[in-house]
Design a protein around this motif. Structure first.
Motif, PDB file in Angstrom:
ATOM      1  N   ASN A  89      23.623  46.323  50.806  1.00  0.00           N
ATOM      2  CA  ASN A  89      23.086  46.418  49.450  1.00  0.00           C
ATOM      3  C   ASN A  89      24.144  46.815  48.426  1.00  0.00           C
ATOM      4  OD1 ASN A  89      20.404  45.779  50.249  1.00  0.00           O
ATOM      5  ND2 ASN A  89      20.085  47.909  50.922  1.00  0.00           N
ATOM      6  N   ASN A  90      25.418  46.823  48.824  1.00  0.00           N
ATOM      7  CA  ASN A  90      26.450  47.267  47.897  1.00  0.00           C
ATOM      8  C   ASN A  90      27.481  46.166  47.676  1.00  0.00           C
ATOM      9  OD1 ASN A  90      27.719  48.980  46.138  1.00  0.00           O
ATOM     10  ND2 ASN A  90      28.542  50.362  47.692  1.00  0.00           N
ATOM     11  N   TYR A  91      28.213  46.282  46.551  1.00  0.00           N
ATOM     12  CA  TYR A  91      29.290  45.355  46.206  1.00  0.00           C
ATOM     13  C   TYR A  91      30.606  46.132  46.213  1.00  0.00           C
ATOM     14  CZ  TYR A  91      25.907  41.837  44.722  1.00  0.00           C
ATOM     15  OH  TYR A  91      24.891  40.905  44.699  1.00  0.00           O
ATOM     16  N   TYR A  92      31.552  45.702  47.046  1.00  0.00           N
ATOM     17  CA  TYR A  92      32.834  46.375  47.175  1.00  0.00           C
ATOM     18  C   TYR A  92      33.920  45.571  46.467  1.00  0.00           C
ATOM     19  CZ  TYR A  92      30.389  49.044  50.757  1.00  0.00           C
ATOM     20  OH  TYR A  92      29.489  49.848  51.413  1.00  0.00           O
ATOM     21  N   ILE A  93      34.765  46.269  45.704  1.00  0.00           N
ATOM     22  CA  ILE A  93      35.841  45.622  44.962  1.00  0.00           C
ATOM     23  C   ILE A  93      36.982  45.315  45.927  1.00  0.00           C
ATOM     24  CG2 ILE A  93      37.532  45.897  43.103  1.00  0.00           C
ATOM     25  CD1 ILE A  93      35.475  47.821  41.788  1.00  0.00           C
ATOM     26  N   THR A  94      37.323  44.045  46.042  1.00  0.00           N
ATOM     27  CA  THR A  94      38.386  43.625  46.957  1.00  0.00           C
ATOM     28  C   THR A  94      39.655  43.194  46.223  1.00  0.00           C
ATOM     29  OG1 THR A  94      37.340  41.431  47.036  1.00  0.00           O
ATOM     30  CG2 THR A  94      36.827  42.967  48.821  1.00  0.00           C
ATOM     31  N   LYS A  95      39.534  42.766  44.961  1.00  0.00           N
ATOM     32  CA  LYS A  95      40.709  42.416  44.159  1.00  0.00           C
ATOM     33  C   LYS A  95      40.448  42.819  42.714  1.00  0.00           C
ATOM     34  CE  LYS A  95      42.206  38.479  46.995  1.00  0.00           C
ATOM     35  NZ  LYS A  95      42.482  37.023  47.028  1.00  0.00           N
ATOM     36  N   MET A  96      41.537  43.158  42.019  1.00  0.00           N
ATOM     37  CA  MET A  96      41.447  43.588  40.621  1.00  0.00           C
ATOM     38  C   MET A  96      42.701  43.155  39.902  1.00  0.00           C
ATOM     39  SD  MET A  96      41.202  47.523  39.240  1.00  0.00           S
ATOM     40  CE  MET A  96      41.628  47.952  37.535  1.00  0.00           C
ATOM     41  N   LEU A  97      42.551  42.535  38.734  1.00  0.00           N
ATOM     42  CA  LEU A  97      43.705  42.066  37.967  1.00  0.00           C
ATOM     43  C   LEU A  97      43.488  42.342  36.486  1.00  0.00           C
ATOM     44  CD1 LEU A  97      46.420  40.551  37.876  1.00  0.00           C
ATOM     45  CD2 LEU A  97      45.124  38.430  37.661  1.00  0.00           C
ATOM     46  N   ASP A  98      44.386  43.128  35.908  1.00  0.00           N
ATOM     47  CA  ASP A  98      44.421  43.359  34.470  1.00  0.00           C
ATOM     48  C   ASP A  98      45.112  42.155  33.834  1.00  0.00           C
ATOM     49  OD1 ASP A  98      44.922  44.157  31.867  1.00  0.00           O
ATOM     50  OD2 ASP A  98      45.619  46.149  32.412  1.00  0.00           O
ATOM     51  N   LEU A  99      44.451  41.476  32.899  1.00  0.00           N
ATOM     52  CA  LEU A  99      45.021  40.248  32.352  1.00  0.00           C
ATOM     53  C   LEU A  99      46.267  40.488  31.502  1.00  0.00           C
ATOM     54  CD1 LEU A  99      42.035  37.877  31.488  1.00  0.00           C
ATOM     55  CD2 LEU A  99      43.554  37.899  33.462  1.00  0.00           C
ATOM     56  N   THR A 100      46.555  41.748  31.145  1.00  0.00           N
ATOM     57  CA  THR A 100      47.835  41.998  30.465  1.00  0.00           C
ATOM     58  C   THR A 100      49.006  41.727  31.412  1.00  0.00           C
ATOM     59  OG1 THR A 100      47.778  44.356  31.048  1.00  0.00           O
ATOM     60  CG2 THR A 100      46.872  43.722  28.909  1.00  0.00           C
ATOM     61  N   ASP A 101      48.746  41.736  32.727  1.00  0.00           N
ATOM     62  CA  ASP A 101      49.785  41.395  33.692  1.00  0.00           C
ATOM     63  C   ASP A 101      50.046  39.889  33.736  1.00  0.00           C
ATOM     64  OD1 ASP A 101      50.404  43.967  34.634  1.00  0.00           O
ATOM     65  OD2 ASP A 101      48.641  43.960  35.917  1.00  0.00           O
ATOM     66  N   MET A 102      49.246  39.112  33.008  1.00  0.00           N
ATOM     67  CA  MET A 102      49.390  37.662  33.001  1.00  0.00           C
ATOM     68  C   MET A 102      49.826  37.121  31.646  1.00  0.00           C
ATOM     69  SD  MET A 102      48.601  36.386  36.001  1.00  0.00           S
ATOM     70  CE  MET A 102      48.185  34.690  35.598  1.00  0.00           C
ATOM     71  N   GLN A 103      49.769  37.953  30.598  1.00  0.00           N
ATOM     72  CA  GLN A 103      50.021  37.451  29.254  1.00  0.00           C
ATOM     73  C   GLN A 103      51.486  37.115  29.042  1.00  0.00           C
ATOM     74  OE1 GLN A 103      48.480  40.405  26.587  1.00  0.00           O
ATOM     75  NE2 GLN A 103      46.435  39.548  26.587  1.00  0.00           N
ATOM     76  N   LYS A 162      40.725  43.032  29.102  1.00  0.00           N
ATOM     77  CA  LYS A 162      40.240  41.926  29.938  1.00  0.00           C
ATOM     78  C   LYS A 162      40.718  42.094  31.383  1.00  0.00           C
ATOM     79  CE  LYS A 162      40.250  38.649  26.074  1.00  0.00           C
ATOM     80  NZ  LYS A 162      40.745  39.608  25.064  1.00  0.00           N
ATOM     81  N   TYR A 163      39.777  41.942  32.309  1.00  0.00           N
ATOM     82  CA  TYR A 163      40.068  42.071  33.734  1.00  0.00           C
ATOM     83  C   TYR A 163      39.373  40.962  34.514  1.00  0.00           C
ATOM     84  CZ  TYR A 163      41.392  46.904  32.581  1.00  0.00           C
ATOM     85  OH  TYR A 163      41.978  48.018  32.042  1.00  0.00           O
ATOM     86  N   ILE A 164      39.919  40.681  35.688  1.00  0.00           N
ATOM     87  CA  ILE A 164      39.235  39.838  36.669  1.00  0.00           C
ATOM     88  C   ILE A 164      39.081  40.661  37.948  1.00  0.00           C
ATOM     89  CG2 ILE A 164      39.405  37.796  38.135  1.00  0.00           C
ATOM     90  CD1 ILE A 164      40.726  36.316  35.919  1.00  0.00           C
ATOM     91  N   PHE A 165      37.877  40.646  38.493  1.00  0.00           N
ATOM     92  CA  PHE A 165      37.585  41.352  39.737  1.00  0.00           C
ATOM     93  C   PHE A 165      37.046  40.374  40.769  1.00  0.00           C
ATOM     94  CE2 PHE A 165      37.518  44.859  36.789  1.00  0.00           C
ATOM     95  CZ  PHE A 165      37.934  45.950  37.528  1.00  0.00           C
ATOM     96  N   GLU A 166      37.353  40.640  42.023  1.00  0.00           N
ATOM     97  CA  GLU A 166      36.671  39.990  43.129  1.00  0.00           C
ATOM     98  C   GLU A 166      35.877  41.073  43.860  1.00  0.00           C
ATOM     99  OE1 GLU A 166      38.350  37.050  46.352  1.00  0.00           O
ATOM    100  OE2 GLU A 166      38.320  39.087  47.206  1.00  0.00           O
ATOM    101  N   LEU A 167      34.611  40.778  44.140  1.00  0.00           N
ATOM    102  CA  LEU A 167      33.757  41.713  44.857  1.00  0.00           C
ATOM    103  C   LEU A 167      33.155  41.037  46.072  1.00  0.00           C
ATOM    104  CD1 LEU A 167      33.277  42.398  41.551  1.00  0.00           C
ATOM    105  CD2 LEU A 167      32.040  44.279  42.620  1.00  0.00           C
ATOM    106  N   GLU A 168      32.940  41.826  47.095  1.00  0.00           N
ATOM    107  CA  GLU A 168      32.301  41.335  48.308  1.00  0.00           C
ATOM    108  C   GLU A 168      31.024  42.133  48.552  1.00  0.00           C
ATOM    109  OE1 GLU A 168      33.329  40.412  53.006  1.00  0.00           O
ATOM    110  OE2 GLU A 168      34.697  41.641  51.805  1.00  0.00           O
TER     111      GLU A 168
END
Length: 392
Positions: free
Chosen positions: A158-172, A148-154
């Motif tokens: 015509n493209n989507y760039y990844i600005t944030k990324m979080l692996d939910l194992t870092d939150m468990q 499980k991951y959460i991403f923020e994209l901007e």
């Protein structure tokens, strides 16, 4: 005759309309929390988002296959995240060579569960990622399911760039005991979303992970030396305190239930983490006897990482200290996690196989089967390791 021709014409027109609509105007609809409104993306936008995220998550397995590092800077829209990803991939390129971890091929899937629009051009996504790959030194199939991951994209142009990324194992947070449960998965997702929205807090977290990558890169030879000791035998001069452990039974149980839950036991995955609960089931099936309130289903020592370790050590079921030397199939590994919520021993897995790179493990939370321990330790999250080696 006229009616037949008219009906035929209408039918053809209807088919043409449906086909044209599906190929040109099709939309992908997602739930957008917390308002429960619908967010629509065109199929082309949805495909581009999935391709970009999947490329980033696939990168470590592409490196594992080729032992070569290719930059993904064209997909990343944040300089600190790019630094973390580039340093991580550079480390993995060196690490895989040192420990001889190589994949023949891999096959991955990615599902977008939720998209939330934050502004005119920024989006937050919840995704699940699964991977199967074969290891070249043993042709063993390794796999990981529903990471499980959460991403923020901007979106820019015509493209989507990844600005944030979080692996939910870092939150468990694993259950502390049977009466003091941790956050539910839904609450975990909500908390993670709020964390990723807090730019200062998130930046500090990424900075800490960059520091961790720098540290393990500088000490790569020390980590490799420990990795290579995994099957080194250690002479045992004392009589085994317990001789009833059947490692094969524990391994078989782990492989059977790695991707599902035995209905005889409570599923703690819904409360944040099922890893130690799962491993307790495995070693109990292998012959470690229950002991009432000291160690049995749902007791603290059954479901909690540190309590499990303390019980097994104090009860005389283990031998040879915490190092990898003398470890065998059916033994247990615990990992120290530099999590967002606080650093601690927080993950328990069981050894179920071997490859030329070292031990393979199976686990819950994240569900994995015959997965190389060399691919999760050391990392920017897991910075220490200990082995629980049973008398067998």
């Amino acid at each position: 005759m006229f009616k037949k021709k008219l009906g035929l014409f209408v039918g053809i027109l209807l088919i043409y309309t449906i086909l044209f609509s599906n190929t040109v105007f099709a939309k992908t609809t997602y739930e957008s929390d917390p308002t429960n409104t619908k967010l629509e993306l065109s199929d082309s936008d949805s495909l581009k988002i999935k391709e970009n995220i999947k490329t980033i998550l696939d990168t470590q397995y592409e490196i594992m296959k080729t032992w070569k590092f290719k930059s993904n800077q064209e997909l990343i829209g944040d300089s600190k995240l790019l630094e973390l990803i580039e340093k991580t991939n550079k480390f993995k390129t060196q690490w895989y060579k040192k420990v001889n971890l190589k994949a023949l091929n891999y096959n991955s899937t990615l599902d977008i569960e939720n998209i939330q629009k934050n502004s005119n051009n920024k989006y937050t996504l919840n995704v699940k990622y699964s991977i199967d790959f074969y290891l070249s030194n043993s042709n063993v199939k390794s796999s990981s399911f529903d990471e499980k991951y959460i991403f923020e994209l901007e979106k820019k142009g015509n493209n989507y760039y990844i600005t944030k990324m979080l692996d939910l194992t870092d939150m468990q947070e694993e259950p502390i005991n049977s009466t003091n449960q941790v956050r539910s998965i839904n609450k975990l997702d909500y908390d993670a979303s709020k964390k990723i929205e807090n730019t200062e807090e998130y930046d500090n977290f990424i900075t800490d992970k960059i520091s961790s990558i720098d540290d393990i890169s500088n000490n790569i030879d020390r980590y490799a030396e420990e990795q290579n000791k995994q099957t080194t035998s250690v002479p045992v001069n004392t009589k085994a305190a317990y001789s009833g452990y059947k490692a094969n039974a524990a391994v078989n149980y782990a492989l059977k239930w790695a991707y599902s839950f035995n209905p005889k036991y409570h599923n703690y995955d819904k409360e944040g983490g099922d890893c130690t609960n799962f491993v307790s089931q495995c070693v109990n099936w292998g012959g470690i006897p229950t002991a009432g309130s000291a160690w049995s289903s749902n007791t603290t020592s059954w479901i909690n990482v540190k309590a499990f370790y303390n019980y097994m050590r104090s009860s005389g079921y283990t031998s040879g200290g915490d190092s990898s030397s003398g470890s065998r199939l059916g033994d247990v590994i615990q990992l120290y996690h530099k999590k967002w919520v606080g650093s601690d021993w927080s993950h328990t897995v069981i050894i179920t196989g071997r490859d030329g790179s070292g031990w393979l493990y199976s686990a819950h939370s994240d569900p994995r089967k015959n997965y190389p321990i060399a691919n999760v330790y050391p990392t920017s999250s897991y910075t220490n390791i200990r082995y629980i080696k049973f008398w067998h």
